[in-house]
Design an enzyme around this catalytic site. Sequence first.
Site, PDB file in Angstrom:
ATOM      1  N   HIS A  53       0.848  -1.197   0.000  1.00 25.94           N
ATOM      2  CA  HIS A  53       0.000   0.000   0.000  1.00 25.94           C
ATOM      3  C   HIS A  53       0.881   1.244   0.000  1.00 25.94           C
ATOM      4  O   HIS A  53       1.940   1.259   0.610  1.00 25.94           O
ATOM      5  CB  HIS A  53      -0.893   0.030   1.246  1.00 25.94           C
ATOM      6  CG  HIS A  53      -2.102  -0.848   1.108  1.00 25.94           C
ATOM      7  ND1 HIS A  53      -3.373  -0.350   1.070  1.00 25.94           N
ATOM      8  CD2 HIS A  53      -2.210  -2.177   0.983  1.00 25.94           C
ATOM      9  CE1 HIS A  53      -4.225  -1.352   0.921  1.00 25.94           C
ATOM     10  NE2 HIS A  53      -3.536  -2.473   0.885  1.00 25.94           N
ATOM     11  N   TYR A  60      -8.802   5.542   8.083  1.00 23.58           N
ATOM     12  CA  TYR A  60      -9.061   5.868   9.489  1.00 23.58           C
ATOM     13  C   TYR A  60     -10.092   6.993   9.524  1.00 23.58           C
ATOM     14  O   TYR A  60      -9.923   8.002   8.827  1.00 23.58           O
ATOM     15  CB  TYR A  60      -7.783   6.366  10.169  1.00 23.58           C
ATOM     16  CG  TYR A  60      -6.667   5.348  10.296  1.00 23.58           C
ATOM     17  CD1 TYR A  60      -5.851   5.037   9.207  1.00 23.58           C
ATOM     18  CD2 TYR A  60      -6.418   4.709  11.499  1.00 23.58           C
ATOM     19  CE1 TYR A  60      -4.818   4.114   9.333  1.00 23.58           C
ATOM     20  CE2 TYR A  60      -5.379   3.784  11.633  1.00 23.58           C
ATOM     21  CZ  TYR A  60      -4.593   3.491  10.539  1.00 23.58           C
ATOM     22  OH  TYR A  60      -3.569   2.576  10.662  1.00 23.58           O
ATOM     23  N   PRO A 107      -3.595   0.201  19.138  1.00 19.04           N
ATOM     24  CA  PRO A 107      -3.397  -0.285  17.775  1.00 19.04           C
ATOM     25  C   PRO A 107      -3.402   0.809  16.694  1.00 19.04           C
ATOM     26  O   PRO A 107      -2.955   0.556  15.573  1.00 19.04           O
ATOM     27  CB  PRO A 107      -4.561  -1.260  17.568  1.00 19.04           C
ATOM     28  CG  PRO A 107      -5.548  -0.948  18.636  1.00 19.04           C
ATOM     29  CD  PRO A 107      -4.804  -0.346  19.771  1.00 19.04           C
ATOM     30  N   LYS A 135       1.554  -0.317  15.141  1.00 19.11           N
ATOM     31  CA  LYS A 135       2.981  -0.355  15.467  1.00 19.11           C
ATOM     32  C   LYS A 135       3.426  -1.591  16.249  1.00 19.11           C
ATOM     33  O   LYS A 135       4.616  -1.906  16.283  1.00 19.11           O
ATOM     34  CB  LYS A 135       3.359   0.888  16.295  1.00 19.11           C
ATOM     35  CG  LYS A 135       3.238   2.187  15.534  1.00 19.11           C
ATOM     36  CD  LYS A 135       4.249   2.228  14.433  1.00 19.11           C
ATOM     37  CE  LYS A 135       4.189   3.489  13.606  1.00 19.11           C
ATOM     38  NZ  LYS A 135       4.812   3.334  12.304  1.00 19.11           N
ATOM     39  N   TYR A 138       4.346   7.031  10.309  1.00 18.92           N
ATOM     40  CA  TYR A 138       3.487   5.884  10.005  1.00 18.92           C
ATOM     41  C   TYR A 138       4.306   4.783   9.326  1.00 18.92           C
ATOM     42  O   TYR A 138       4.161   3.598   9.645  1.00 18.92           O
ATOM     43  CB  TYR A 138       2.334   6.317   9.092  1.00 18.92           C
ATOM     44  CG  TYR A 138       1.247   5.268   8.961  1.00 18.92           C
ATOM     45  CD1 TYR A 138       0.268   5.131   9.938  1.00 18.92           C
ATOM     46  CD2 TYR A 138       1.198   4.404   7.860  1.00 18.92           C
ATOM     47  CE1 TYR A 138      -0.727   4.170   9.841  1.00 18.92           C
ATOM     48  CE2 TYR A 138       0.207   3.441   7.753  1.00 18.92           C
ATOM     49  CZ  TYR A 138      -0.751   3.329   8.739  1.00 18.92           C
ATOM     50  OH  TYR A 138      -1.730   2.370   8.634  1.00 18.92           O
TER      51      TYR A 138
HETATM   52  P1  FAD Z   1       2.457 -12.023  21.554  1.00 22.63           P
HETATM   53  O1  FAD Z   1       1.966 -12.091  20.153  1.00 22.63           O
HETATM   54  O2  FAD Z   1       1.507 -11.666  22.622  1.00 22.63           O
HETATM   55  O3  FAD Z   1       3.114 -13.438  21.874  1.00 22.63           O
HETATM   56  C1  FAD Z   1       3.498 -13.802  23.184  1.00 22.63           C
HETATM   57  C2  FAD Z   1       3.413 -15.320  23.308  1.00 22.63           C
HETATM   58  O4  FAD Z   1       3.880 -15.693  24.610  1.00 22.63           O
HETATM   59  C3  FAD Z   1       1.988 -15.824  23.197  1.00 22.63           C
HETATM   60  O5  FAD Z   1       1.934 -16.860  22.243  1.00 22.63           O
HETATM   61  C4  FAD Z   1       1.636 -16.311  24.606  1.00 22.63           C
HETATM   62  O6  FAD Z   1       0.759 -17.411  24.598  1.00 22.63           O
HETATM   63  C5  FAD Z   1       3.011 -16.673  25.146  1.00 22.63           C
HETATM   64  N1  FAD Z   1       3.110 -16.630  26.610  1.00 22.63           N
HETATM   65  C6  FAD Z   1       2.545 -15.730  27.460  1.00 22.63           C
HETATM   66  N2  FAD Z   1       2.876 -16.015  28.731  1.00 22.63           N
HETATM   67  C7  FAD Z   1       3.669 -17.100  28.696  1.00 22.63           C
HETATM   68  C8  FAD Z   1       4.326 -17.854  29.694  1.00 22.63           C
HETATM   69  N3  FAD Z   1       4.215 -17.537  31.005  1.00 22.63           N
HETATM   70  N4  FAD Z   1       5.051 -18.918  29.318  1.00 22.63           N
HETATM   71  C9  FAD Z   1       5.171 -19.254  28.006  1.00 22.63           C
HETATM   72  N5  FAD Z   1       4.567 -18.559  27.002  1.00 22.63           N
HETATM   73  C10 FAD Z   1       3.832 -17.500  27.342  1.00 22.63           C
HETATM   74  N6  FAD Z   1       0.514  -4.594  15.593  1.00 22.63           N
HETATM   75  C11 FAD Z   1       0.945  -4.104  14.400  1.00 22.63           C
HETATM   76  O7  FAD Z   1       2.161  -3.931  14.218  1.00 22.63           O
HETATM   77  N7  FAD Z   1       0.094  -3.803  13.368  1.00 22.63           N
HETATM   78  C12 FAD Z   1      -1.244  -3.972  13.508  1.00 22.63           C
HETATM   79  O8  FAD Z   1      -1.966  -3.753  12.547  1.00 22.63           O
HETATM   80  C13 FAD Z   1      -1.746  -4.444  14.786  1.00 22.63           C
HETATM   81  N8  FAD Z   1      -3.075  -4.625  14.959  1.00 22.63           N
HETATM   82  C14 FAD Z   1      -3.496  -5.215  16.137  1.00 22.63           C
HETATM   83  C15 FAD Z   1      -4.840  -5.463  16.265  1.00 22.63           C
HETATM   84  C16 FAD Z   1      -5.319  -6.079  17.435  1.00 22.63           C
HETATM   85  C17 FAD Z   1      -6.787  -6.312  17.583  1.00 22.63           C
HETATM   86  C18 FAD Z   1      -4.407  -6.455  18.479  1.00 22.63           C
HETATM   87  C19 FAD Z   1      -4.900  -7.127  19.752  1.00 22.63           C
HETATM   88  C20 FAD Z   1      -3.054  -6.209  18.330  1.00 22.63           C
HETATM   89  C21 FAD Z   1      -2.585  -5.592  17.173  1.00 22.63           C
HETATM   90  N9  FAD Z   1      -1.232  -5.350  16.987  1.00 22.63           N
HETATM   91  C22 FAD Z   1      -0.804  -4.786  15.815  1.00 22.63           C
HETATM   92  C23 FAD Z   1      -0.261  -5.697  18.030  1.00 22.63           C
HETATM   93  C24 FAD Z   1       0.446  -7.024  17.756  1.00 22.63           C
HETATM   94  O9  FAD Z   1      -0.490  -8.044  17.545  1.00 22.63           O
HETATM   95  C25 FAD Z   1       1.362  -7.380  18.943  1.00 22.63           C
HETATM   96  O10 FAD Z   1       2.186  -6.261  19.213  1.00 22.63           O
HETATM   97  C26 FAD Z   1       2.236  -8.603  18.641  1.00 22.63           C
HETATM   98  O11 FAD Z   1       1.473  -9.786  18.705  1.00 22.63           O
HETATM   99  C27 FAD Z   1       3.399  -8.710  19.650  1.00 22.63           C
HETATM  100  O12 FAD Z   1       4.106  -9.920  19.445  1.00 22.63           O
HETATM  101  P2  FAD Z   1       4.824 -10.636  20.657  1.00 22.63           P
HETATM  102  O13 FAD Z   1       5.443 -11.864  20.069  1.00 22.63           O
HETATM  103  O14 FAD Z   1       5.675  -9.662  21.377  1.00 22.63           O
HETATM  104  O15 FAD Z   1       3.666 -11.013  21.688  1.00 22.63           O
HETATM  105  C1  DHB Z   2      -4.893  -2.877  11.096  1.00 23.61           C
HETATM  106  C2  DHB Z   2      -4.752  -2.692  12.440  1.00 23.61           C
HETATM  107  C3  DHB Z   2      -4.377  -1.447  12.889  1.00 23.61           C
HETATM  108  O1  DHB Z   2      -4.198  -1.235  14.201  1.00 23.61           O
HETATM  109  C4  DHB Z   2      -4.162  -0.390  12.020  1.00 23.61           C
HETATM  110  O2  DHB Z   2      -3.798   0.816  12.517  1.00 23.61           O
HETATM  111  C5  DHB Z   2      -4.283  -0.587  10.681  1.00 23.61           C
HETATM  112  C6  DHB Z   2      -4.668  -1.853  10.220  1.00 23.61           C
HETATM  113  C7  DHB Z   2      -5.283  -4.228  10.610  1.00 23.61           C
HETATM  114  O3  DHB Z   2      -5.518  -5.125  11.431  1.00 23.61           O
HETATM  115  O4  DHB Z   2      -5.349  -4.414   9.396  1.00 23.61           O
END
Ligand code: FAD
Ligand code: DHB
Length: 396
Positions: A72, A203, A295, A299, A387
């Site tokens: 995009h 947005y 979100p 980021k 962004y």
């Molecule tokens: P997580 O994905 O949370 O992974 C952590 C892992 O550790 C999990 O699998 C969990 O089960 C495991 N765990 C937890 N505790 C323990 C334990 N005690 N022992 C062993 N394992 C454990 N980010 C973006 O960049 N762009 C987006 O568009 C975006 N949209 C989002 C939309 C939504 C609705 C949400 C909820 C989040 C969004 N995010 C977005 C954020 C993004 O999903 C997270 O920042 C990302 O998943 C972080 O990755 P991580 O591996 O650090 O943590």
């Molecule tokens: C999506 C999530 C976001 O938080 C955002 O700012 C843009 C797109 C997505 O899930 O596609």
Amino acid sequence: MKTQVVIVGAGPAGLLLSEILHRHGVESIVLERSSREHVLARIRAGVLESTTVDVLRENGLSTRMDVEGHPHDGMRIAWAGRDSFLVDTYQTLGRRFMVYGQTAIQEDLFAAADRRGQAVLTEVSDVLLHQHDGAPGAKPYVTYVRDGQAGRIDCDFIAGCDGFHGVSRRSIPEAVRREYEKVYPFGWLGVMARVKPLPDITYVNNPRGFALASYRNQQLSRFYIQVPLDHKVEDWPDDRFWPELKARFPAEMAAAITETDTIEKSIAPLRSFVSEPMRYGALFLCGDAAHIVPPTGAKGLNLAVSDVYYLSKALARWYRSGDAVWLDGYSATALRRVWSSVRTSWYLTTLLHRFPDTSEFDQKAQEYELDYLKHSARAQAALAEQYAGLALEKAD
Ligand code: FAD
Ligand code: DHB
């Protein structure tokens, strides 16, 4: 068992770290609380900064993304009663971002881990970190329970990639940790639906509340709307969701959204949170374990990737040459990028949402900020840069 690095958590941060370490000849074991099916079923992020795309490409993880992902050029902002505008990252910076779901990235990471025979122990409980404080002579190890059996892994380092609710951050003494937090007075209802997406990620600031239309593929859309904190998914049946979503978009965009049965709905609260430092002795935090962003601006996943980039380089250097300089600099380097994205997502959240307790003054200021952004190419360039994401500090 014994390994070089124990990685707690098999989310994007943990699995990507194990992949990059492997490419540098560093061994790891990943411990994950949930089942693989559960991790793969989570629908979350969708937007990848070009830096994230580069890291995935450099590490052989882009074959499917380059076919199925959607580049995009910018993000569109709309608000009630006025024409929308595109913040064009490609025209301003020559950088596109990629829409490719986190679920697909998790699948790609698990597939890569399987190909190289990576040890990923799922469904572990009672994970505890020991002797990780960096005291002279301390020998770090991690204990856990799996299938009713207690296990122990001795290691050189522990990477805490276990998300916001994990055990790693809490294994840093409170006296050492400094936490910064802002909780927002609303959540996001996220919905997946087999509907042709709008052409741009859009947005919307509307008096009824924020809305976002995003993309997964040409037949699959991801939508979000701002909802009060006490709302539950059950409060939002499809026949309430669609009219509300459309009421928040400008009429011509609303007309382009087809109503259909939704595939998935979830509600997430919004918060900004940073825990400093991101290193304590032999323990290094990556991703949501150390920081959460609202979100808005997409980021979170991108920050998990930049943390992993810095930590993997630092560990590789240490194992290559015994030089700890990048390990010592990890927390400060990672936090520079973290705070930049924390600021951007706070700014976009403040700019685009309706705050229940807003004053008339705050409301006017928000509207004039949007107006300025719409009419100032320089303001748009600054937002485009934020962004699209800051460049990674090149470690070598
Ligand atoms: P997580 O994905 O949370 O992974 C952590 C892992 O550790 C999990 O699998 C969990 O089960 C495991 N765990 C937890 N505790 C323990 C334990 N005690 N022992 C062993 N394992 C454990 N980010 C973006 O960049 N762009 C987006 O568009 C975006 N949209 C989002 C939309 C939504 C609705 C949400 C909820 C989040 C969004 N995010 C977005 C954020 C993004 O999903 C997270 O920042 C990302 O998943 C972080 O990755 P991580 O591996 O650090 O943590
Ligand atoms: C999506 C999530 C976001 O938080 C955002 O700012 C843009 C797109 C997505 O899930 O596609």
